[in-house]
Design an enzyme around this catalytic site. Structure first.
Site, PDB file in Angstrom:
ATOM      1  N   ARG A  70       0.981  -0.805  -0.190  1.00 59.31           N
ATOM      2  CA  ARG A  70      -0.092  -0.007   0.074  1.00 59.31           C
ATOM      3  C   ARG A  70       0.482   1.433   0.141  1.00 59.31           C
ATOM      4  O   ARG A  70       1.139   1.757   0.848  1.00 59.31           O
ATOM      5  CB  ARG A  70      -0.718   0.062   1.165  1.00 59.31           C
ATOM      6  N   HIS A 128       2.006   7.047   1.870  1.00 58.86           N
ATOM      7  CA  HIS A 128       0.576   8.044   2.102  1.00 58.86           C
ATOM      8  C   HIS A 128       0.614   8.585   3.358  1.00 58.86           C
ATOM      9  O   HIS A 128       0.576   8.329   4.176  1.00 58.86           O
ATOM     10  CB  HIS A 128      -0.138   7.078   1.096  1.00 58.86           C
ATOM     11  N   HIS A 131      -3.136  10.944   5.646  1.00 62.55           N
ATOM     12  CA  HIS A 131      -4.386  11.324   4.976  1.00 62.55           C
ATOM     13  C   HIS A 131      -4.843  12.629   5.870  1.00 62.55           C
ATOM     14  O   HIS A 131      -3.875  12.814   7.568  1.00 62.55           O
ATOM     15  CB  HIS A 131      -5.237  10.515   5.068  1.00 62.55           C
ATOM     16  N   GLU A 191      -6.069   6.967  11.075  1.00 59.39           N
ATOM     17  CA  GLU A 191      -6.403   6.048  10.679  1.00 59.39           C
ATOM     18  C   GLU A 191      -6.221   4.754  12.000  1.00 59.39           C
ATOM     19  O   GLU A 191      -4.615   4.675  12.299  1.00 59.39           O
ATOM     20  CB  GLU A 191      -5.077   5.014   9.798  1.00 59.39           C
ATOM     21  N   HIS A 217       2.776   6.749   5.969  1.00 58.14           N
ATOM     22  CA  HIS A 217       3.223   5.824   6.391  1.00 58.14           C
ATOM     23  C   HIS A 217       3.072   4.704   4.905  1.00 58.14           C
ATOM     24  O   HIS A 217       2.417   5.201   3.781  1.00 58.14           O
ATOM     25  CB  HIS A 217       2.322   5.271   7.629  1.00 58.14           C
ATOM     26  N   GLU A 267     -11.072   5.933   1.144  1.00 57.56           N
ATOM     27  CA  GLU A 267      -8.997   5.376   0.716  1.00 57.56           C
ATOM     28  C   GLU A 267      -8.903   5.888  -0.264  1.00 57.56           C
ATOM     29  O   GLU A 267      -7.353   5.840  -1.148  1.00 57.56           O
ATOM     30  CB  GLU A 267      -9.069   3.855   0.641  1.00 57.56           C
ATOM     31  N   HIS A 323     -26.152  -3.004  26.987  1.00 57.23           N
ATOM     32  CA  HIS A 323     -25.673  -1.674  28.165  1.00 57.23           C
ATOM     33  C   HIS A 323     -25.748  -0.094  26.437  1.00 57.23           C
ATOM     34  O   HIS A 323     -26.267  -0.882  25.716  1.00 57.23           O
ATOM     35  CB  HIS A 323     -24.008  -2.568  27.797  1.00 57.23           C
ATOM     36  N   HIS A 342     -23.372   3.083  25.628  1.00 56.66           N
ATOM     37  CA  HIS A 342     -21.881   4.160  25.253  1.00 56.66           C
ATOM     38  C   HIS A 342     -22.254   5.234  25.494  1.00 56.66           C
ATOM     39  O   HIS A 342     -22.603   6.127  24.029  1.00 56.66           O
ATOM     40  CB  HIS A 342     -20.903   3.809  24.114  1.00 56.66           C
ATOM     41  N   GLU A 382     -20.641   3.137  18.001  1.00 53.48           N
ATOM     42  CA  GLU A 382     -20.265   2.091  18.233  1.00 53.48           C
ATOM     43  C   GLU A 382     -20.047   1.510  16.975  1.00 53.48           C
ATOM     44  O   GLU A 382     -21.175   1.788  15.921  1.00 53.48           O
ATOM     45  CB  GLU A 382     -20.526   1.086  19.248  1.00 53.48           C
ATOM     46  N   HIS A 385     -28.690  -1.682  23.569  1.00 56.11           N
ATOM     47  CA  HIS A 385     -27.745  -3.104  22.483  1.00 56.11           C
ATOM     48  C   HIS A 385     -28.025  -3.950  23.178  1.00 56.11           C
ATOM     49  O   HIS A 385     -26.872  -3.802  24.387  1.00 56.11           O
ATOM     50  CB  HIS A 385     -27.373  -2.173  21.140  1.00 56.11           C
TER      51      HIS A 385
HETATM   52 MN    MN Z   1      -3.256   4.987   5.409  1.00 62.46          MN
HETATM   53 MN    MN Z   2     -21.997  -1.293  22.497  1.00 62.15          MN
END
Ligand code: MN
Ligand code: MN
Length: 425
Positions: A132, A135, A137, A141, A180, A203, A317, A319, A324, A363
Site C-alpha cells: 500500500r 501516503h 491522510h 488510521e 506511512h 481510501e 448496555h 455507550h 459504536e 443494545h
Molecule cells: Mn493510510
Molecule cells: Mn456496545
C-alpha cells in the site's frame, strides 16, 4: 407456557430451520413453514387446508440465501417496533472493490451505511511483496490485522523513523498527517481492517507519494532534492495505490537504514493485542479493551475485541461517550438496537459485516451460531466507556424499579449487581 416463552420457542424453531440446517436437506414443508417457499410451491402445501394462516408467506420474488442469513429481518421478533429504524448493517460483500496486482481494497463509509457518521472502515489485502503505497491522510488510521504478516513504516512528528512487523490480531495507529506504508510479508502477505475517525473518509482521497511527485514541476523537484531534472524521467505516470514489488529483507536492516543518524522514533505505532490478558473473562466469553490508556498512540480511537461463546450474550448496555462501529470477524449473531421514540430493530450479523449503534442507544449482541462469535467494537474516543442495564437497575432504589417493572424483590435480587459485560458470568 407463558406467551413470551411460546414466542421464543416459535422463533427459535424458525431460526434453526433458517440458520442451522440451511436449505439442503430441509423438506418443502419446513421451508413453507419458515415462509421461504414462494408462489405455487407454498400454495401446494395449503391444499385441503384453505384456512391456514398465510400471513407469514412470501408469494412474490425472494432472495432465499440472503433471507436465510437475515432471519430477524425476514420475521422480526414481536418486540421490534413497526416504526422503521434505519439499517445499521452493511456487509463488506456488497462493497465496491479496487483490484490491483499485489492486492485489493474495499470500504464501508457513510455513503454505503448512512448511519455510520463518525467512523469508516477499509478492508485491504496485500500479497507477499504487495505494497500500500507511501501516503498520508486527513483522518487518523487505526488498524487490526485479520490475517498474515505485514511490515509497516512511518515517521513521527519529529521526523524519526518507525519500522515494525505486525501479525494477526496486532494493531497499528497512524495519526492524521503521519506518512506511512504497509507491505505484505511471506508466506502469503496480509489482510487487515482499517478504521478511520471520520465516516466520510475514503481510501481514494489520500495523499499518495506517486500523485504528489506527478503534480510538481520537475524543476521544483530538482531544486528541492538537489538533483538533476532528468532523474525523474521514470516517475510513474499514474498513481500506484497498491503495487507489487519484492518482499523486504530483515526487519533490523530496514530499521537501521530508515533511522540513519536521526535514530528511531521513541513512539510505538503498533500494539500486540494478544500479549495483553483479557480485560474480562466469563463463561460466556471474553473481551479485550484497548484505548489510549493501553495503546498510547491510539489517541482518538478505542477498541473492544469481543469473543462470545455459543449462547453467550454481550450484555444489554449503551455507550454514553461515542457511536459504536462494529466489524464481525467470525461466527453468527444478532443485535437489537432500541432507538429513541419507542423504536427498535433486530438485525443479524456474520463474518465480514459492519454494524453501527449511535451514541447512547441500548443494545446487546447475542451469539446465535454454534461457533465463537468474534467482533470488534470501535469508538471515536480516547477512552472506552459503557453503562450496563443490569448495573443501572440494581443500583437504583429497589422500590422505584419494582414500581416500574412490576417485578418482585427476589427477581431484582437475582439480577447481576456489577457490570458483567458478557453473560453467563
Ligand atoms: Mn493510510
Ligand atoms: Mn456496545
Amino acid at each position: 407456557m407463558s406467551e413470551s416463552t411460546e414466542e421464543k420457542t416459535e422463533q427459535k424453531t424458525e431460526k434453526e430451520v433458517l440458520t442451522r440446517r440451511g436449505f439442503i436437506g430441509v423438506g418443502s414443508a419446513a421451508l413453507a413453514a419458515a415462509g421461504i417457499l414462494t408462489g405455487s410451491a407454498a400454495a401446494g402445501q395449503d391444499q385441503g387446508n384453505t384456512k391456514q394462516d398465510r400471513s407469514k408467506s412470501i408469494p412474490g420474488p425472494a432472495n432465499a440465501p440472503l433471507d436465510a442469513q437475515n432471519p430477524d429481518s425476514m420475521w422480526p421478533p414481536s418486540t421490534d417496533s413497526k416504526s422503521l429504524v434505519q439499517a445499521f448493517k452493511y456487509p463488506f460483500a456488497f462493497a465496491n472493490k479496487r483490484t490491483y496486482e499485489g492486492g485489493w481494497s474495499r470500504e464501508v463509509t457513510v455513503r454505503e451505511l448512512p448511519v455510520s457518521k463518525t467512523l469508516a472502515g477499509v478492508n485491504m489485502r496485500l500479497t507477499a511483496g504487495g505494497v500500500r503505497e507511501l501516503h498520508w491522510h486527513t483522518a487518523d488510521e487505526w488498524a487490526f490485522v485479520l490475517y498474515g504478516n505485514a511490515r509497516i513504516t512511518a515517521i513521527d512528528a519529529d521526523g524519526k523513523s518507525f519500522v515494525a512487523d505486525v501479525k494477526k490480531n496486532d494493531l497499528w495507529y497512524f495519526p492524521s498527517g503521519i506518512p506511512h506504508s504497509i507491505q505484505g510479508l511471506d508466506p502469503d502477505g496480509t489482510e487487515f481492517m482499517l478504521v478511520f475517525d471520520d465516516g466520510n473518509f475514503s481510501e481514494s482521497e489520500t495523499v499518495l507519494l506517486s500523485d504528489s511527485m506527478a503534480h510538481l514541476p520537475r524543476e521544483v523537484l530538482a531544486k528541492n532534492f538537489g538533483v538533476g531534472e532528468q532523474v525523474f524521467n521514470n516517475l510513474p505516470k499514474q498513481e500506484l495505490f497498491i503495487f507489487k514489488t519484492d518482499v523486504p529483507g530483515a526487519l533490523d536492516a530496514d530499521q537501521k537504514a530508515a533511522a540513519g543518524a536521526l535514530g528511531e522514533s521513541p513512539a510505538d505505532f503498533a500494539f500486540r493485542t494478544m500479549e495483553m490478558p483479557p480485560t474480562k473473562r466469563t463463561k460466556g466469553g471474553e473481551v479485550r479493551i484497548v484505548d489510549s490508556s493501553k495503546f498510547k498512540a491510539s489517541a482518538n480511537v478505542a477498541m473492544a475485541m469481543v469473543t462470545l461463546r455459543p449462547g453467550g450474550l454481550r450484555e444489554l448496555h449503551w455507550h454514553p461517550n461515542a457511536d459504536e462501529w462494529q466489524y464481525y470477524i467470525s461466527g453468527k449473531g444478532r443485535m437489537t438496537v432500541v432507538a429513541t421514540g419507542n423504536k427498535a430493530r433486530t438485525m443479524d450479523f456474520q463474518a465480514g459485516d459492519v454494524g453501527y449503534i449511535e451514541k447512547t442507544l441500548l443494545h446487546y449482541v447475542e451469539n446465535t451460531g454454534d461457533t465463537d462469535l468474534v467482533f470488534l467494537e470501535m469508538f471515536k474516543s480516547s477512552y472506552y466507556q459503557d453503562l450496563s442495564f443490569s448495573e443501572w437497575l440494581t443500583h437504583t432504589p429497589p422500590e422505584l424499579v419494582m414500581a416500574h417493572l412490576h417485578v418482585d424483590k427476589a427477581t431484582l435480587d437475582a439480577m447481576p449487581k456489577d457490570k458483567t459485560v458478557i453473560v453467563p458470568e
